[in-house]
Design a protein around this motif. Sequence first.
Motif, PDB file in Angstrom:
ATOM      1  N   LEU A 186     -35.552 -89.792  31.581  1.00 55.47           N
ATOM      2  CA  LEU A 186     -35.365 -89.893  30.131  1.00 55.47           C
ATOM      3  C   LEU A 186     -34.615 -88.690  29.574  1.00 55.47           C
ATOM      4  N   ARG A 210     -38.481 -83.392  26.873  1.00 56.70           N
ATOM      5  CA  ARG A 210     -39.023 -84.656  27.378  1.00 56.70           C
ATOM      6  C   ARG A 210     -39.936 -84.510  28.594  1.00 56.70           C
ATOM      7  N   ILE A 264     -39.778 -95.078  22.861  1.00 54.67           N
ATOM      8  CA  ILE A 264     -38.476 -94.930  23.503  1.00 54.67           C
ATOM      9  C   ILE A 264     -37.597 -96.051  22.969  1.00 54.67           C
ATOM     10  N   THR A 270     -30.727 -92.559  25.714  1.00 59.34           N
ATOM     11  CA  THR A 270     -32.136 -92.708  25.387  1.00 59.34           C
ATOM     12  C   THR A 270     -32.525 -91.821  24.220  1.00 59.34           C
ATOM     13  N   ILE A 297     -36.020 -90.805  21.739  1.00 58.30           N
ATOM     14  CA  ILE A 297     -37.481 -90.850  21.756  1.00 58.30           C
ATOM     15  C   ILE A 297     -38.021 -90.259  20.466  1.00 58.30           C
ATOM     16  N   ASP A 303     -30.707 -89.069  30.481  1.00 56.08           N
ATOM     17  CA  ASP A 303     -29.942 -90.208  29.968  1.00 56.08           C
ATOM     18  C   ASP A 303     -29.520 -89.960  28.524  1.00 56.08           C
ATOM     19  N   LEU A 343     -46.507 -90.674  30.277  1.00 57.89           N
ATOM     20  CA  LEU A 343     -45.786 -91.675  31.062  1.00 57.89           C
ATOM     21  C   LEU A 343     -46.628 -92.140  32.250  1.00 57.89           C
TER      22      LEU A 343
END
Length: 154
Positions: free
Chosen positions: A45, A12, A67, A51, A53, A48, A19
């Motif tokens: 991200l 990520r 996301i 989360t 993606i 967590d 982002l």
Amino acid sequence: MTTITPLPPAERHRLAPLLEAYAAEMRATLAGSRPAPGAEAAALLAADPRTEILAATEGAEIVAFAIFFDLPEAVFARRCGALDDLFVRTDRRGQGIARALIAALTGLGRARGWSHLRWIVPEADRAAIALYERIAERADWRSYVIRLDREASL
């Protein structure tokens, strides 16, 4: 060719530039004045566990992301999907990538037994709304927010 695959937590950090671009684009819509640097957002991200993606890649390059969260839906005792953020790099827009990300999410949702996929969009994002009006039904829900930190809030 664009490929859509899950982006695992260890990968990520690669989202950091996207982002940053996403935060810059959203600046006019944000209530807050302190968007995080891309690397900081990517680290959040990655850390967590809730989360998920999906990344759209062309070769080794990420050109878009979605996301999302897999959530309980209490009324029908099912699961549902909540799309939180979707972003396509400006030079890749108009090529069906956003539509492909949403299609991948709906396919994933069907495989997981979701009752529905839901999301919100800022009223000012006319291009996104135009797409969503073509591929989804407008919900009969009104959205509210309580901004607990005005400088860091949508």
